[in-house]
Structure formats: structure tokens, C-alpha cells
Design a protein around this motif. Structure first.
Motif, mmCIF file in Angstrom:
data_model
loop_
_atom_site.group_PDB
_atom_site.id
_atom_site.type_symbol
_atom_site.label_atom_id
_atom_site.label_comp_id
_atom_site.label_asym_id
_atom_site.label_seq_id
_atom_site.Cartn_x
_atom_site.Cartn_y
_atom_site.Cartn_z
ATOM 1 N N MET A 24 0.844 -1.190 0.000
ATOM 2 C CA MET A 24 0.000 0.000 0.000
ATOM 3 C C MET A 24 0.881 1.243 0.000
ATOM 4 N N VAL A 25 0.541 2.185 -0.870
ATOM 5 C CA VAL A 25 1.241 3.465 -0.924
ATOM 6 C C VAL A 25 0.454 4.439 -0.047
ATOM 7 N N ARG A 26 1.131 4.997 0.946
ATOM 8 C CA ARG A 26 0.433 5.800 1.951
ATOM 9 C C ARG A 26 0.488 7.311 1.705
ATOM 10 N N ASP A 27 1.520 7.783 1.028
ATOM 11 C CA ASP A 27 1.594 9.230 0.825
ATOM 12 C C ASP A 27 2.186 9.565 -0.540
ATOM 13 N N LYS A 28 2.149 10.839 -0.870
ATOM 14 C CA LYS A 28 2.563 11.312 -2.189
ATOM 15 C C LYS A 28 4.037 11.029 -2.464
ATOM 16 N N SER A 29 4.912 11.243 -1.495
ATOM 17 C CA SER A 29 6.346 11.025 -1.718
ATOM 18 C C SER A 29 6.649 9.547 -1.989
ATOM 19 N N GLU A 30 5.948 8.664 -1.307
ATOM 20 C CA GLU A 30 6.127 7.229 -1.536
ATOM 21 C C GLU A 30 5.654 6.852 -2.943
#
Length: 61
Positions: free
Chosen positions: A42-48
Motif C-alpha cells: 500500500m502506498v500511503r503518501d505522495k512522496s512514496e
């Protein structure tokens, strides 16, 4: 895969074709396709997400 292909009746009259079909069915039964395993992250934030897309761009152009 469409289920209609499973339920269709097959009529083969030529004995050579019957034998070839039976051989193909037996061979397919001996070597079934294996299940693929996948991993999900799961990608949790924009930078990730940006980091993931950069990695994808490097791998696939």
C-alpha cells in the motif's frame, strides 16, 4: 476464460482426431498451470508514490 467454452459439446468422428484430443487432455491434466503469487504494498503518501513511479520508470522506460 469464458465458461461457454467449457460447456460446449465436442463432436469428433475421425478416430485419429479422437486419439489426438484424448492425448492432449491427458497431457494437460498432467501439467496443470500453477498459481502465481503476487505481493501488494500500500502506498500511503505522495512522496512514496513518486518514489514508486520513479522506480517503475527506471525499470520499464
Amino acid at each position: 476464460m469464458a465458461t461457454s467454452s467449457i460447456t460446449d459439446n465436442i463432436v469428433i468422428r475421425d478416430p485419429k482426431q479422437v486419439e489426438a484430443f484424448a492425448d492432449a487432455v491427458e497431457k494437460a491434466a498432467q501439467n496443470p498451470l500453477g498459481r502465481r503469487t503476487t505481493s501488494v504494498r500500500m502506498v500511503r503518501d505522495k512522496s512514496e508514490f513518486i518514489q514508486l513511479m520513479e522506480k517503475r520508470r527506471q525499470l520499464h522506460g
